[in-house]
Design an enzyme around this catalytic site. Structure first.
Site, PDB file in Angstrom:
ATOM      1  N   TYR A 170       0.837  -1.205   0.000  1.00  0.00           N
ATOM      2  CA  TYR A 170       0.000   0.000   0.000  1.00  0.00           C
ATOM      3  C   TYR A 170       0.878   1.264   0.000  1.00  0.00           C
ATOM      4  CZ  TYR A 170      -4.038  -3.030   0.755  1.00  0.00           C
ATOM      5  OH  TYR A 170      -5.014  -3.979   0.612  1.00  0.00           O
ATOM      6  N   GLY A 316      -6.834 -13.852  10.566  1.00  0.00           N
ATOM      7  CA  GLY A 316      -7.809 -13.204   9.692  1.00  0.00           C
ATOM      8  C   GLY A 316      -8.941 -14.177   9.412  1.00  0.00           C
ATOM      9  N   ARG A 317      -8.771 -14.966   8.350  1.00  0.00           N
ATOM     10  CA  ARG A 317      -9.825 -15.902   7.954  1.00  0.00           C
ATOM     11  C   ARG A 317     -10.207 -16.890   9.057  1.00  0.00           C
ATOM     12  NH1 ARG A 317      -6.567 -17.755   2.872  1.00  0.00           N
ATOM     13  NH2 ARG A 317      -4.980 -17.476   4.466  1.00  0.00           N
ATOM     14  N   CYS A 340     -10.582 -22.961   9.148  1.00  0.00           N
ATOM     15  CA  CYS A 340     -10.691 -22.299   7.839  1.00  0.00           C
ATOM     16  C   CYS A 340      -9.907 -23.113   6.817  1.00  0.00           C
ATOM     17  CB  CYS A 340     -10.099 -20.887   7.958  1.00  0.00           C
ATOM     18  SG  CYS A 340      -9.544 -20.182   6.407  1.00  0.00           S
ATOM     19  N   CYS A 343      -9.724 -21.475   1.460  1.00  0.00           N
ATOM     20  CA  CYS A 343     -10.232 -21.618   0.089  1.00  0.00           C
ATOM     21  C   CYS A 343     -10.411 -20.279  -0.617  1.00  0.00           C
ATOM     22  CB  CYS A 343     -11.572 -22.345   0.123  1.00  0.00           C
ATOM     23  SG  CYS A 343     -12.867 -21.413   0.988  1.00  0.00           S
ATOM     24  N   CYS A 359     -18.432 -16.687   4.329  1.00  0.00           N
ATOM     25  CA  CYS A 359     -17.499 -17.791   4.559  1.00  0.00           C
ATOM     26  C   CYS A 359     -18.159 -19.103   4.167  1.00  0.00           C
ATOM     27  CB  CYS A 359     -17.092 -17.823   6.033  1.00  0.00           C
ATOM     28  SG  CYS A 359     -16.120 -19.280   6.445  1.00  0.00           S
ATOM     29  N   GLU A 408     -26.894 -40.416   5.677  1.00  0.00           N
ATOM     30  CA  GLU A 408     -25.870 -40.333   4.631  1.00  0.00           C
ATOM     31  C   GLU A 408     -25.509 -41.765   4.242  1.00  0.00           C
ATOM     32  OE1 GLU A 408     -24.138 -38.163   2.539  1.00  0.00           O
ATOM     33  OE2 GLU A 408     -23.323 -40.087   1.890  1.00  0.00           O
ATOM     34  N   LYS A 425      -5.257 -28.285  -2.838  1.00  0.00           N
ATOM     35  CA  LYS A 425      -6.473 -28.052  -2.050  1.00  0.00           C
ATOM     36  C   LYS A 425      -6.565 -28.970  -0.834  1.00  0.00           C
ATOM     37  CE  LYS A 425      -9.978 -26.155  -4.999  1.00  0.00           C
ATOM     38  NZ  LYS A 425     -11.270 -26.456  -5.615  1.00  0.00           N
TER      39      LYS A 425
HETATM   40  C1  FMN Z   1     -11.089 -11.011   2.199  1.00  0.00           C
HETATM   41  C2  FMN Z   1      -9.794 -10.502   2.748  1.00  0.00           C
HETATM   42  C3  FMN Z   1      -9.567  -9.122   2.838  1.00  0.00           C
HETATM   43  C4  FMN Z   1      -8.360  -8.652   3.366  1.00  0.00           C
HETATM   44  N1  FMN Z   1      -8.158  -7.309   3.453  1.00  0.00           N
HETATM   45  C5  FMN Z   1      -6.987  -6.843   3.958  1.00  0.00           C
HETATM   46  C6  FMN Z   1      -6.720  -5.447   4.035  1.00  0.00           C
HETATM   47  O1  FMN Z   1      -7.526  -4.628   3.619  1.00  0.00           O
HETATM   48  N2  FMN Z   1      -5.537  -5.034   4.556  1.00  0.00           N
HETATM   49  C7  FMN Z   1      -4.591  -5.916   4.991  1.00  0.00           C
HETATM   50  O2  FMN Z   1      -3.531  -5.504   5.465  1.00  0.00           O
HETATM   51  N3  FMN Z   1      -4.802  -7.252   4.914  1.00  0.00           N
HETATM   52  C8  FMN Z   1      -5.971  -7.724   4.412  1.00  0.00           C
HETATM   53  N4  FMN Z   1      -6.169  -9.067   4.321  1.00  0.00           N
HETATM   54  C9  FMN Z   1      -5.074  -9.979   4.724  1.00  0.00           C
HETATM   55  C10 FMN Z   1      -5.265 -10.455   6.162  1.00  0.00           C
HETATM   56  O3  FMN Z   1      -5.086  -9.434   7.082  1.00  0.00           O
HETATM   57  C11 FMN Z   1      -4.255 -11.585   6.482  1.00  0.00           C
HETATM   58  O4  FMN Z   1      -2.958 -11.077   6.466  1.00  0.00           O
HETATM   59  C12 FMN Z   1      -4.359 -12.729   5.513  1.00  0.00           C
HETATM   60  O5  FMN Z   1      -5.707 -13.100   5.313  1.00  0.00           O
HETATM   61  C13 FMN Z   1      -3.587 -13.949   6.008  1.00  0.00           C
HETATM   62  O6  FMN Z   1      -3.976 -14.296   7.302  1.00  0.00           O
HETATM   63  P1  FMN Z   1      -5.055 -15.457   7.622  1.00  0.00           P
HETATM   64  O7  FMN Z   1      -4.519 -16.716   7.030  1.00  0.00           O
HETATM   65  O8  FMN Z   1      -5.103 -15.479   9.101  1.00  0.00           O
HETATM   66  O9  FMN Z   1      -6.322 -15.055   6.972  1.00  0.00           O
HETATM   67  C14 FMN Z   1      -7.364  -9.555   3.789  1.00  0.00           C
HETATM   68  C15 FMN Z   1      -7.603 -10.923   3.701  1.00  0.00           C
HETATM   69  C16 FMN Z   1      -8.795 -11.407   3.192  1.00  0.00           C
HETATM   70  C17 FMN Z   1      -9.013 -12.895   3.111  1.00  0.00           C
HETATM   71  S1  SF4 Z   2     -14.372 -18.687   2.824  1.00  0.00           S
HETATM   72 FE1  SF4 Z   2     -12.768 -20.234   2.945  1.00  0.00          FE
HETATM   73  S2  SF4 Z   2     -10.874 -19.033   3.194  1.00  0.00           S
HETATM   74 FE2  SF4 Z   2     -12.548 -17.642   3.582  1.00  0.00          FE
HETATM   75  S3  SF4 Z   2     -12.740 -17.723   5.804  1.00  0.00           S
HETATM   76 FE3  SF4 Z   2     -14.183 -19.220   4.992  1.00  0.00          FE
HETATM   77  S4  SF4 Z   2     -13.103 -21.163   4.958  1.00  0.00           S
HETATM   78 FE4  SF4 Z   2     -11.591 -19.543   5.234  1.00  0.00          FE
END
Ligand code: FMN
Ligand code: SF4
Length: 636
Positions: A170, A316-317, A340, A343, A359, A408, A425
């Site tokens: 950024y 995050g996710r 999570c 995906c 999600c 099932e 995957k």
């Molecule tokens: C849908 C989505 C939107 C995100 N938006 C931002 C963002 O605006 N700024 C940022 O620094 N990281 C953003 N991230 C990255 C997350 O902060 C994080 O670093 C990344 O998802 C990896 O961590 P996780 O595996 O815990 O999700 C975003 C990630 C996702 C999936």
């Molecule tokens: S949609 Fe998939 S990657 Fe995103 S939060 Fe849910 S399980 Fe995780």
């Protein structure tokens, strides 16, 4: 050495534990950048789940830095009311909250920002293809002031700290990198020039918020792009930040424009890279260091914190999928975490198509304000089919107090089990496993290996039958083709496949089958009538797959139809001309699915209330199947 649930001091404040929510764009704000009740409920839920620190979604400090039409801002005082509601609710739920301050620079979205992107130099953003306007010295000063004003608003709105976005490709990192900063004035040139904007922003925010107000900074441990910032640059920046007075460093990787797979931590990338980058930075400074990126496995969280490799973990996710992850871990219920699958379908996929985040495995995401009320009259609910739609239907119905039986006949997980066999995957399997475990723990009566026939269902005298019987591969008539193999058969390894394989259909399944077989040494050709393959894939997944295919023996024929099969000769048609494509040992059909619903009509004739759910109603993505199961169970 520290456990996830040991408090940690960040500047002048103490966090109750070492788990934080990472910044994620939600698109739950309004078009003019205001907080909504939905956004408040979303964050409150994550705070109730036990995260010690919530980092807000990126709040734009200036409209020209906006990335999404429904991203929330902190660029004007009239937004303070909503932001104060947000912090108030998070505090009531027991967490601390930092305002994540950002300007997207060249990664901004003109549809949201009201003008062309602006950046230190006119270097095109690879992802968007847009060339930014070059910032004037006056505009740079405006933006420094915008960050400072945002800092003041963060204090006024009751945030416990700010997190400055100095990474992820950024605006601030665009100044830091030689790849994106080609300026020859005071804000470019050598490292002192390129770090000037960062220093100005940091100092202005520090002056604005005061010495006691915590400032964390998010950086990319590596931008993972040729010529971009790497670990040495990140360490140099972290040291500077320490000397300027930062309170915490948050390490992720990637760049929004140049390396989205790293930024979004795509499941096909190697594991552990961000932890190594973060620990390298931790070893070079004395500030607390936090890491983000596929850290959602409780065992991994415990490992990196227990061995002192890193001080905090940002999720995050994982917190989109399971907001209760911290609480579950705190109570020693690690095996109850809904994992999570990385995906990116429901979260990023929806954001990229202009929707709000959802999600695949958590249909309550974005609906946190809709409390799941117990049903006024508990009913006898039978769910037929244990794929994602059936599993979710059963879970939601059970939570509402209904007496649920799940039939099932084969294996829980359905077609989703096969999806996790496709290359890259594998993580999906772990995620599905956690969903199945949740059903198994829930007290739902599971009749596995038991086919739900009309007689059996009628005999059980159900109040409602929810049919999640899924779909079956569509099998087009092709002259000369007998007993074709389907993509599902291939992924299930339930058939012998020869050396030369023609795959009919270049959607996600066809392409995954081609990659799967080519990886096992088969020569593959994909025939697709549309002008492009993988059209139904999340763009980031498609891009990575196409890259991997470059080194595999897979020919792709778009705009091409299969006409007939003559022995081993396959005849195709393109632009009105027919030709023999070559000799093939097998033809695999992957042209999509058809709903499979053998029971609804007969059940209705018996006067039984029936709901048809997910693919059984209309083949779609996992996200839609799970969502439809949840909605149907909420309505019973
Ligand atoms: C849908 C989505 C939107 C995100 N938006 C931002 C963002 O605006 N700024 C940022 O620094 N990281 C953003 N991230 C990255 C997350 O902060 C994080 O670093 C990344 O998802 C990896 O961590 P996780 O595996 O815990 O999700 C975003 C990630 C996702 C999936
Ligand atoms: S949609 Fe998939 S990657 Fe995103 S939060 Fe849910 S399980 Fe995780």
């Amino acid at each position: 050495m520290s456990t996830p649930f040991e408090p940690i001091r960040i500047g002048s404040i103490e966090l109750e534990n070492r788990l934080a929510m990472a910044p994620i764009k939600t698109a739950y704000g309004t078009k003019d950048g205001r907080v909504t009740e939905r956004l408040v409920a979303y964050f409150r839920r994550r705070a109730e789940g036990g995260a010690g620190l919530i980092i807000s979604e990126p709040l734009y400090v200036d409209r020209r830095g906006r990335e999404h039409p429904k991203q929330t801002g902190i660029d004007s005082d009239d937004k303070l009311g909503g932001l104060s509601d947000l912090t108030g609710e998070i505090h009531k739920a027991g967490s601390r909250v930092f305002a994540h301050l950002n300007h997207g620079g060249r990664a901004a979205n003109p549809k949201a920002s009201g003008g062309p992107p602006e950046a230190p130099s006119n270097v095109v953003c690879t992802r968007t293809g847009l060339e930014p306007e070059v910032l004037s010295t006056e505009r740079i000063a405006d933006l420094v002031a915008a960050f400072a004003d945002a800092g003041v608003r963060a204090v006024d709105a009751g945030f416990d700290g700010v997190e400055l976005q100095f990474g992820m490709g950024y605006l601030v990192s665009q100044f830091l990198s030689q790849k994106t900063n080609l300026r020859s004035d005071a804000h470019g040139g050598d490292v002192e020039g390129r770090t000037r904007f960062a220093r100005e922003v940091f100092s202005a925010v520090r002056d604005a918020v005061g010495e006691q107000f915590p400032i964390g900074v998010r950086i990319s441990g590596s931008e993972k792009t040729p010529g971009g910032l790497d670990i040495e640059d990140a360490l140099d920046l972290a040291r500077r930040l320490e000397s300027w007075g930062a309170d915490m460093i948050h390490v992720a990787s990637g760049s929004s424009c140049d390396s989205p797979p790293w930024y979004f931590q795509h499941m096909a990338l190697p594991n552990g890279v961000n932890e190594t980058l973060a620990s390298g930075i931790k070893n070079g400074i004395d500030l607390p260091v936090m890491v983000a990126g596929r850290m959602g496995e409780p065992s991994r969280i415990r490992e990196v914190l227990d061995n002192g490799m890193i001080d905090m973990v940002a999720l995050g996710r994982p917190l989109l999928a399971d907001p209760d992850l911290p609480k579950e871990m705190m109570e020693g219920r690690d095996d109850e975490v809904l994992i999570c699958g990385s995906c990116l379908q429901g979260c990023l996929g929806r954001i990229m198509s202009g929707q709000d985040i959802g999600c695949n495995i958590n249909p309550e995401l974005g609906r946190e304000a809709d409390v799941i009320e117990p049903a006024s009259t508990p009913r006898r609910v039978i769910v037929v089919g244990g794929g994602p739609a059936g599993l979710q239907t059963a879970l939601t119905a059970q939570r509402r107090g209904h007496h649920v039986t799940l039939f099932e006949k084969d294996r829980l997980g359905g077609q989703f089990t096969l999806a996790s066999r496709a290359p890259g995957k594998e993580k999906l399997g772990r995620s599905l496993g956690s969903m199945i475990a949740r059903v198994e723990r829930s007290g739902i009566e599971i009749r596995l290996g038991d086919e739900a026939t009309l007689d059996k269902l009628v005999a059980l005298e159900p109040d409602v039958v929810m049919l999640a019987t899924g779909s079956r591969p569509a099998l087009p008539e092709v002259p000369g083709l007998d007993g074709p193999v389907t993509g599902e058969d291939v992924l299930a390894s339930s058939c012998e496949i020869g050396d030369r394989v023609l795959i009919l259909g270049g959607g996600m399944v066809g392409m995954e089958v081609a990659e799967f077989l080519a990886g096992k040494g088969r020569q593959c050709a994909v025939v697709e009538v549309l002008d492009e393959v993988g059209k139904d894939m999340v763009p980031i997944n498609r891009k990575l797959m196409m890259k991997r295919l470059e080194s595999l023996p897979v020919e792709i024929h778009t705009g091409t139809g299969l006409v007939r099969v003559d022995g081993r000769d396959v005849v195709v048609e393109r632009g009105g001309e027919q030709r023999v494509l070559g000799k093939f040992d097998d033809v695999v059909i992957a042209v999509g699915n058809q709903s499979f619903d053998p029971l609804s009509e007969a059940l209705r004739k018996e006067g039984i209330h029936v709901e048809v759910i997910g693919d059984a109603e209309k083949p779609a993505r996992v996200y839609d199947a799970v969502d439809s199961g949840h909605k149907a169970a909420m309505a019973v």
